[in-house]
Design an enzyme around this catalytic site. Structure first.
Site, mmCIF file in Angstrom:
data_model
loop_
_atom_site.group_PDB
_atom_site.id
_atom_site.type_symbol
_atom_site.label_atom_id
_atom_site.label_comp_id
_atom_site.label_asym_id
_atom_site.label_seq_id
_atom_site.Cartn_x
_atom_site.Cartn_y
_atom_site.Cartn_z
ATOM 1 N N LYS A 250 19.173 -15.271 44.072
ATOM 2 C CA LYS A 250 19.374 -16.448 43.279
ATOM 3 C C LYS A 250 19.043 -15.810 41.773
ATOM 4 C CE LYS A 250 16.912 -18.851 40.671
ATOM 5 N NZ LYS A 250 17.184 -19.248 39.429
ATOM 6 N N GLU B 106 8.543 -7.189 39.045
ATOM 7 C CA GLU B 106 8.615 -6.521 37.843
ATOM 8 C C GLU B 106 8.629 -7.217 36.677
ATOM 9 O OE1 GLU B 106 9.759 -5.148 34.875
ATOM 10 O OE2 GLU B 106 11.872 -5.047 35.292
ATOM 11 N N CYS C 102 12.457 -5.753 29.201
ATOM 12 C CA CYS C 102 11.264 -5.611 29.800
ATOM 13 C C CYS C 102 10.497 -4.590 29.137
ATOM 14 C CB CYS C 102 11.103 -5.732 31.405
ATOM 15 S SG CYS C 102 12.211 -4.424 31.947
ATOM 16 N N GLU D 160 3.682 -10.286 24.878
ATOM 17 C CA GLU D 160 5.215 -10.106 25.034
ATOM 18 C C GLU D 160 6.024 -11.140 24.231
ATOM 19 O OE1 GLU D 160 7.048 -10.229 29.013
ATOM 20 O OE2 GLU D 160 8.232 -8.281 28.592
HETATM 21 P P1 NDP Z 1 11.076 -16.457 34.356
HETATM 22 O O1 NDP Z 1 10.103 -15.859 34.944
HETATM 23 O O2 NDP Z 1 11.126 -18.111 34.561
HETATM 24 O O3 NDP Z 1 12.692 -16.322 35.230
HETATM 25 C C1 NDP Z 1 13.164 -15.399 36.004
HETATM 26 C C2 NDP Z 1 13.657 -15.771 37.352
HETATM 27 O O4 NDP Z 1 12.638 -16.630 38.058
HETATM 28 C C3 NDP Z 1 14.759 -16.810 37.191
HETATM 29 O O5 NDP Z 1 15.892 -16.596 38.244
HETATM 30 C C4 NDP Z 1 14.255 -18.147 37.126
HETATM 31 O O6 NDP Z 1 15.039 -19.225 37.598
HETATM 32 C C5 NDP Z 1 13.147 -17.774 38.312
HETATM 33 N N1 NDP Z 1 12.228 -18.830 38.559
HETATM 34 C C6 NDP Z 1 11.715 -19.656 37.161
HETATM 35 N N2 NDP Z 1 10.679 -20.294 38.021
HETATM 36 C C7 NDP Z 1 10.470 -20.244 39.335
HETATM 37 C C8 NDP Z 1 9.813 -20.608 40.435
HETATM 38 N N3 NDP Z 1 8.901 -21.559 40.254
HETATM 39 N N4 NDP Z 1 10.045 -20.202 41.746
HETATM 40 C C9 NDP Z 1 10.987 -19.121 41.780
HETATM 41 N N5 NDP Z 1 11.694 -18.606 40.918
HETATM 42 C C10 NDP Z 1 11.612 -19.022 39.688
HETATM 43 O O7 NDP Z 1 11.648 -16.105 33.046
HETATM 44 P P2 NDP Z 1 12.324 -16.954 31.716
HETATM 45 O O8 NDP Z 1 13.791 -16.965 32.034
HETATM 46 O O9 NDP Z 1 11.726 -18.350 31.688
HETATM 47 O O10 NDP Z 1 11.572 -16.007 30.612
HETATM 48 C C11 NDP Z 1 10.310 -16.218 30.157
HETATM 49 C C12 NDP Z 1 9.695 -14.982 29.739
HETATM 50 O O11 NDP Z 1 9.716 -14.050 30.970
HETATM 51 C C13 NDP Z 1 10.434 -14.268 28.628
HETATM 52 O O12 NDP Z 1 10.057 -14.537 27.451
HETATM 53 C C14 NDP Z 1 9.845 -12.585 29.029
HETATM 54 O O13 NDP Z 1 8.680 -12.537 28.487
HETATM 55 C C15 NDP Z 1 9.688 -12.783 30.614
HETATM 56 N N6 NDP Z 1 11.020 -12.115 31.237
HETATM 57 C C16 NDP Z 1 10.774 -10.954 31.783
HETATM 58 C C17 NDP Z 1 11.679 -10.334 32.180
HETATM 59 C C18 NDP Z 1 11.702 -8.738 32.853
HETATM 60 O O14 NDP Z 1 12.583 -8.360 32.693
HETATM 61 N N7 NDP Z 1 10.587 -8.353 33.169
HETATM 62 C C19 NDP Z 1 13.199 -10.791 32.325
HETATM 63 C C20 NDP Z 1 13.304 -12.350 31.953
HETATM 64 C C21 NDP Z 1 12.032 -12.936 31.446
HETATM 65 P P3 NDP Z 1 15.789 -19.762 36.248
HETATM 66 O O15 NDP Z 1 15.984 -19.109 35.188
HETATM 67 O O16 NDP Z 1 16.948 -20.659 36.925
HETATM 68 O O17 NDP Z 1 14.718 -21.196 36.179
#
Ligand code: NDP
Length: 496
Positions: free
Chosen positions: A189, A265, A300, A399
């Protein structure tokens, strides 16, 4: 020499993928729903992508389960699995320019990063695990004269991979490649912000000969498709990279459903610690700058806290600001650009909010601080540096996931380690010193999954990657990641 014109022409000629890949077929969402995929480069609509929901996820999981149970992949000879995965790597190489342009358009990253980093790294990851898949050995127990015992690694079954938008294909491959190498089926996904390369990967996998149902890709919103995948009773594991908030939900979903495994992660607030006996201030300044500004700070492991020893702080900061001023911000499709757009308007607003907060809390703004290239319609923020932060400042604790560096000066070396550890996160840390004793001691004292001494992030596939504390658990990369996608089974034979 490739030019903006060239990459615009490649972009113009591309058919942008928008269908889910389920059971060997390209499919629209069952409900017919789509979501708008916006390019951060200029804020315009790239394409409409199938918005998978519970029903699409269920179809993908059923296909994955069927493929797993009938053994079309799991039982395939290891030579054959390897051949197919290597073929997939070749196809990705064939289409490397298209993949890089898709990534750049989708998330706003510089084309030179996508072409020189993301996509080659994804291909390398795939080759690493393809090569490793026939080198996974079990164990023979001590046994007794009438009992022979051994332990084997069994694939888990159906893996749900939920991945982020900052390195879309590369992060997907960190999960898909070891999961497939161990014989599992996968439902991937991608993030709603970045579905394109994952969908293309699904198509290429079919072309390479990965059997139908073994790698399914279902785009959709996290709250619908992601949640359905994590709550599904027939998914054996969720492998996740993203935010702590969603990580917490995934553990709840696991508890509410079938106690599926979860690996997380979750990012960090990584310190870059520069001691006054730093062996190379120029190199440290370059790494400190790029450690936080690479990929617009959407990393990250971003080195978003610079801890610098008071005695060299002014000199070091001047060097760092010099590097930062040399950053070429611009159109992601322009090959000279090394700093592009932020992924969404929301992510840009988040970064701008943190800048506002840091200013309000008395941070000393030394560089940047504003949105730029507004006329393009894209989501651009300047590389930004705040000096004079205290460990309590919001910017020193939370972050940002954007190009904002907070500088903290220290006098006492023990205190530097204490401040470095004074965070809920524990993903990465950097240390710059000529003192081998200090380097070793500090490396052991710092609570982080990755410590780099006199360098920053070599992106080494052979070494485990993952966090301590609220940066998550479970490791990507290295042979450890293979074991994450397997169960250990003990078999005993009573000898007669
Ligand atoms: P999210 O954690 O929301 O998104 C990461 C993944 O999780 C996406 O595929 C997202 O889908 C999915 N997701 C979101 N909600 C759900 C749920 N309820 N159940 C299962 N899967 C879900 O990150 P964001 O894109 O909102 O970014 C927000 C913050 O997260 C950033 O500002 C950063 O701090 C952190 N982040 C950290 C990352 C890392 O590398 N550790 C990478 C990205 C973000 P969809 O996007 O389709 O909603």
């Amino acid at each position: 020499m490739s030019s903006l014109k060239h990459f615009e022409a490649v972009a113009g000629a591309l058919a942008l993928p928008g269908s889910a890949v389920i059971d060997g077929e390209l499919r629209p969402a069952i409900a017919g729903a789509t979501f708008d995929n916006i390019s951060p480069r200029n804020g315009t609509l790239l394409n409409r992508v199938a918005a998978g929901d519970e029903r699409d996820i269920d179809a993908a999981v059923r296909a994955a389960r069927k493929a797993f149970d009938d053994g079309r992949w799991r039982r395939l000879h290891y030579r054959e699995k390897k051949r197919i995965l290597f073929r997939l790597a070749e196809l990705m190489e064939r289409d490397i320019e298209a993949l890089a342009v898709l990534e750049s358009l989708d998330v706003g990253k510089p084309i030179s990063d996508a072409l020189g980093g993301d996509i080659p790294n994804a291909i390398r990851t795939l080759r690493y695990y393809a090569e490793a898949l026939d080198k996974v050995y079990g164990e023979v127990g001590p046994g007794t004269s009438d009992r022979f015992s051994f332990a084997v690694h069994e694939p888990l079954g159906v893996i749900g991979a939920i991945v982020p938008w900052n390195f879309p294909l590369h992060m997907a491959m960190w999960k898909v490649a070891p999961a497939l190498a161990m014989g599992n089926s996968v439902v991937l996904k991608p993030a709603e912000q970045s579905p394109l390369t994952a969908l293309k990967l699904g198509e290429l996998a079919l072309e390479a000969g990965v059997p139908a149902g073994v790698l399914n890709v279902v785009p959709g919103l996290g709250s619908a498709a992601g949640k359905a995948l994590a709550l599904h009773m027939d998914v054996d594991m969720i492998a996740f990279t993203g935010s702590g908030a969603v990580g917490r939900l995934l553990m709840q979903y696991s508890g509410q459903s079938n106690l599926k495994r979860v690996s997380l992660e979750l990012g960090g607030k990584s310190p870059q610690i520069v001691f006054s006996d730093c062996p190379d201030l120029e190199a440290a300044a370059a790494h400190a700058a790029w450690g936080v500004f690479y990929n617009q700070g959407e990393v990250c492991t971003a080195a978003s806290r610079l801890l610098v020893e008071e005695a060299i702080a002014d000199k070091f900061l001047d060097k760092l600001l010099g590097v930062a001023r040399g950053i070429v911000a611009g159109d992601p499709l322009e090959p000279k650009t090394n700093f592009g757009a932020m992924v969404t308007a929301e992510q840009m607003q988040t970064a701008l909010r943190y800048i506002e907060t840091a200013t309000r809390e008395g941070g000393d703004l030394r560089l940047g601080g504003k949105r730029t290239r507004v006329d393009t319609g894209g989501f651009y923020v300047e590389p930004t540096v705040f000096d004079g932060l205290t460990p309590e400042a919001t910017l020193a604790r939370e972050e940002v996931f954007g190009p904002v560096l907070g500088v903290l000066r220290f006098k006492d070396r023990d205190d530097a380690i204490r401040v470095a550890n004074d965070t809920v996160y524990g993903l990465a840390a950097g240390l710059w010193t000529s003192d081998i004793n200090l380097a070793h001691r500090a490396a052991r004292e710092i609570k982080a999954g990755l410590v780099w001494i006199n360098g920053w992030d070599s992106c080494d596939i052979t070494m485990p990657f993952g966090g301590f504390k609220q940066s998550g658990f479970g490791r990507d990369r290295s042979l450890h990641a293979l074991h994450k996608y397997a169960d250990l089974k003990s078999v005993s034979i009573t000898l007669r």
